[in-house]
Design an enzyme around this catalytic site. Structure first.
Site, PDB file in Angstrom:
ATOM      1  CD  GLN A  95      -2.898  -0.448  -0.238  1.00 41.23           C
ATOM      2  OE1 GLN A  95      -3.030   0.290  -0.872  1.00 41.23           O
ATOM      3  NE2 GLN A  95      -3.912  -1.505  -0.577  1.00 41.23           N
ATOM      4  CB  SER A  96       4.363   1.945  -1.242  1.00 36.42           C
ATOM      5  OG  SER A  96       5.081   3.182  -1.773  1.00 36.42           O
TER       6      SER A  96
END
Ligand SMILES: Cc1ncc(COP(=O)(O)O)c(C=O)c1O
Length: 352
Positions: free
Chosen positions: A84-85
């Site tokens: 989920q960067s």
């Protein structure tokens, strides 16, 4: 060493760069929360950097990183982070928009459902990124999985090189001297806004992860001769604080060298606050949740549970403990991250 705004802008304009964002980002006073907390609280909205729906701090860094990749004649851009960067998502669109192929190696801190990609991972796919999920091995930490993903990226780059395909390797978080220029530039922008608003900040709070944002902030503060104390609130366990600050100091010094400024920064120039990341990276905290609700309900502003929510909790904690004196001028830098509200439940926590 101090420069005028015009001199600093001229130095930055000599760097390789592409245009990605809408600048300056808004700076304004939060009246309701200022009254409640007994300070003059201002916010700088780097969640509005653009140009996709979801901004964030990486857009500033990527103007210089993608600029450098293009100047080097790259065909592909590699980068790293968690699944989920925010950084990987912003790299995906910034690279694609500039005709470069984005390739991501993402560590599955919270394992995604392969049939139902959410939030940043969904956006990475829409932007056409080549995604490699790196599953965490039994007992492996995020940091170790990251190290493994860097190696995988390096050998992928070498394979492409054999086919004459050139890559630019962006470290996790865009944390190198070129990315750092993004926040040097932000501080020049801030100095100009402070001048036109007639405000001088005593304290500035922001979230830190890879350390590139704080490196740029501290380097920019230095060249603009701003007196504020910068509080860098960690989103994760960064280990030995001196080493962490030392790495940022190196990036800051290298960015200043690129600009032709002969000044060396060291670990003492950074103030790292490690008291608010708990229970861990991408694990929501109670005080972070409280901070998110407070900012949302008093000011209508959303901060995310992974980064800015925890940084804002750090600010609240210092105000409530009296560490920040009444009537201080305090700036909160909103670094983005709102896509996470649409991510896996484990990351979001119990906001309602
Ligand atoms: C929303 C948000 N805030 C803050 C940070 C921390 O920035 P840096 O990695 O430059 O320390 C990140 C990093 O990914 C982020 O996504």
């Amino acid at each position: 060493m101090s420069f005028t705004i015009q001199e600093a802008k001229a130095m930055i304009s000599s760097m390789p760069r592409v245009s990605l964002g809408f600048f300056p980002t808004p700076l304004y006073r939060l009246d309701s929360l200022s009254e409640e907390l007994g300070i003059n609280l201002w916010i700088k909205r780097d969640d509005f950097t653009g140009s996709n729906l979801f901004g964030g701090n990486k857009t500033r860094k990527l103007e210089f990183l993608i600029g450098k990749a293009k100047a080097d004649g790259a065909d592909c851009v590699f980068t790293y982070g968690a699944t989920q960067s925010n950084h990987a998502m912003q790299t995906s669109w910034a690279a694609a928009k500039n005709g470069l192929n984005p390739i991501l190696y993402l560590a599955a801190v919270v394992p995604p459902d392969p049939d139902d990609y959410k939030a940043n991972l969904l956006l990475d796919s829409i932007y056409g990124a080549e995604i490699h999920i790196v599953d965490l091995e039994e007992g492996e930490s995020f940091a170790d999985a990251e190290k493994r993903s860097f190696k995988m990226g390096k050998s992928h780059i070498a394979r492409l090189e054999e086919q004459d395909i050139k890559s630019y390797d962006i470290p996790m978080g865009g944390a190198n001297e070129y990315g750092t220029l993004g926040y040097v530039n932000c501080m020049i922008e801030l100095a100009e806004q402070m001048e036109s608003e007639g405000v001088r900040f005593d304290h500035m709070y922001h979230s830190t992860g890879s350390g590139g944002t704080m490196a740029g902030i501290v380097a920019g503060k230095r060249i603009m001769d701003l007196a504020m104390q910068v509080h860098s609130v960690t989103a994760m366990d960064v280990g030995d604080e001196d080493k962490y600050a030392g790495r940022a100091a190196q990036m800051a010094s290298d960015a200043l060298t690129l600009l032709g400024v002969n000044e060396t920064l060291s670990a003492e120039h950074f103030l790292i606050d490690q008291n608010h990341y708990g229970p861990g990276y991408e694990c929501p905290s109670e005080e972070g949740t409280e901070a998110i609700r407070l900012l949302a309900r008093k000011e209508g502003i959303l901060v995310d549970p992974v980064y800015s929510g925890k940084a804002f909790a750090g600010l609240l904690s210092d105000v409530r403990s009296g560490a920040i004196p009444e009537d201080s001028n305090v700036l909160f830098l909103h670094t983005g991250g709102s896509t996470v509200f649409f991510a896996e439940k484990e990351i979001i926590g119990n906001l309602v």
